[in-house]
Design an enzyme around this catalytic site. Structure first.
Site, PDB file in Angstrom:
ATOM      1  N   PRO A  87      14.133  23.900  29.293  1.00  0.00           N
ATOM      2  CA  PRO A  87      13.692  24.028  27.898  1.00  0.00           C
ATOM      3  C   PRO A  87      13.484  25.482  27.461  1.00  0.00           C
ATOM      4  O   PRO A  87      13.387  25.763  26.273  1.00  0.00           O
ATOM      5  CB  PRO A  87      12.378  23.238  27.861  1.00  0.00           C
ATOM      6  CG  PRO A  87      11.976  23.035  29.276  1.00  0.00           C
ATOM      7  CD  PRO A  87      13.216  23.128  30.118  1.00  0.00           C
ATOM      8  N   GLU A 114       7.875  19.945  37.278  1.00  0.00           N
ATOM      9  CA  GLU A 114       7.267  20.950  36.392  1.00  0.00           C
ATOM     10  C   GLU A 114       8.077  22.221  36.277  1.00  0.00           C
ATOM     11  O   GLU A 114       7.867  23.037  35.405  1.00  0.00           O
ATOM     12  CB  GLU A 114       5.855  21.289  36.862  1.00  0.00           C
ATOM     13  CG  GLU A 114       4.778  20.409  36.257  1.00  0.00           C
ATOM     14  CD  GLU A 114       4.832  18.986  36.757  1.00  0.00           C
ATOM     15  OE1 GLU A 114       5.434  18.744  37.817  1.00  0.00           O
ATOM     16  OE2 GLU A 114       4.286  18.114  36.074  1.00  0.00           O
ATOM     17  N   ARG A 151      34.853  16.688  24.247  1.00  0.00           N
ATOM     18  CA  ARG A 151      35.586  16.314  23.035  1.00  0.00           C
ATOM     19  C   ARG A 151      36.362  17.479  22.412  1.00  0.00           C
ATOM     20  O   ARG A 151      37.180  17.277  21.535  1.00  0.00           O
ATOM     21  CB  ARG A 151      34.662  15.620  22.022  1.00  0.00           C
ATOM     22  CG  ARG A 151      33.475  16.414  21.585  1.00  0.00           C
ATOM     23  CD  ARG A 151      32.426  15.519  20.967  1.00  0.00           C
ATOM     24  NE  ARG A 151      32.969  14.693  19.900  1.00  0.00           N
ATOM     25  CZ  ARG A 151      33.342  15.151  18.723  1.00  0.00           C
ATOM     26  NH1 ARG A 151      33.233  16.430  18.449  1.00  0.00           N
ATOM     27  NH2 ARG A 151      33.806  14.339  17.813  1.00  0.00           N
ATOM     28  N   ASP A 166      35.570  18.357  12.573  1.00  0.00           N
ATOM     29  CA  ASP A 166      34.139  18.069  12.641  1.00  0.00           C
ATOM     30  C   ASP A 166      33.349  19.066  11.805  1.00  0.00           C
ATOM     31  O   ASP A 166      33.672  20.244  11.775  1.00  0.00           O
ATOM     32  CB  ASP A 166      33.633  18.193  14.074  1.00  0.00           C
ATOM     33  CG  ASP A 166      33.659  16.873  14.787  1.00  0.00           C
ATOM     34  OD1 ASP A 166      33.232  16.842  15.926  1.00  0.00           O
ATOM     35  OD2 ASP A 166      34.111  15.894  14.190  1.00  0.00           O
TER      36      ASP A 166
END
Ligand code: ADE
Length: 221
Positions: A87, A114, A151, A166
């Site tokens: 993150p 963690e 993709r 897209d």
């Protein structure tokens, strides 16, 4: 393109990789996915992948050696990156997907618990987050990246232009107009009548207008 995934939960990926575009891309040999169970690279009886943090504190930390050993075993292709999913990494976006799609190999490390021994920095080329929120591990982020990159690989999508058109890939001309299909009327909700006229000039103008509205709404939010 070859993906290598380092994880302690290889089974999480099974159903996802056996459906839709990933399945087709694998079958057509446009991509290859190799799973590496980090536990297989431990040396103790209990196959321990985590340990307590030096200096104390809550939670457990992913050990460095099993990851190091797993990476050592992977055959490296010429244009290859080792990406740690965390993150705290750089936020994934379409530009990053485009860059990754040009590689020969993407090695993805899905951390858990963690955290991970910080010396992992010595082993990776990039640290990537899929968004500003905390998940329990890097498995879902790895799937997100594999989907977004796969993709973009020529031949993966049915229509050769569908990835190109897209809305995120086309930077300038956002094609974010709403789309409809049959029936023309469902309950009291009708599809816009302009789309049923067959007049391509009118339809194009309508779509352009709607795309601009969608873009404006997005930037104002
Ligand atoms: N691991 C936990 N949360 C994550 C996130 N948001 N992105 C990438 N890896 C993660």
């Amino acid at each position: 393109m070859r993906f290598d995934i380092l994880t302690i939960f290889p089974k999480i990926f099974d159903s996802y990789f056996s459906e839709t575009i990933i399945k087709r891309a694998l079958k057509k040999k446009l991509i290859q996915i190799n799973m590496h169970n980090i536990r297989d690279f431990t040396t103790d009886k209990h196959h321990t992948v985590d340990d307590r943090p030096y200096g104390g504190g809550p939670g457990m930390i992913f050990k460095l050696e099993p990851i190091f050993q797993a990476l050592k075993k992977i055959n490296r292709r010429k244009k290859s990156k080792i990406v740690l999913l965390t993150p705290t990494g750089k936020q994934f976006n379409q530009q990053m997907a485009n860059r990754f799609a040009k590689l020969d190999q993407l090695i993805l490390i899905a951390g858990r618990y963690e955290g991970i021994d910080a010396r992992v920095d010595k082993l990776v080329s990039d640290k990537v987050s899929i968004g500003p929120y905390v998940l329990s591990g890097g498995e879902l982020p790895a799937m997100v990246i594999i989907e977004a990159v796969t993709r973009l690989i020529p031949g993966v999508l049915g229509h050769k232009d569908s990835a190109k058109s897209d809305s995120f890939t086309l930077n300038k001309e956002y094609l974010e107009y709403p789309q409809y299909t049959r029936p023309a009327k469902f309950k009291k909700w009708s599809a816009p009548s302009v789309l049923l006229t067959g007049n391509h000039k009118l339809i194009e103008a309508w779509r352009k207008k709607k795309s601009n509205i969608a873009r404006k709404n997005k930037t104002e939010k």
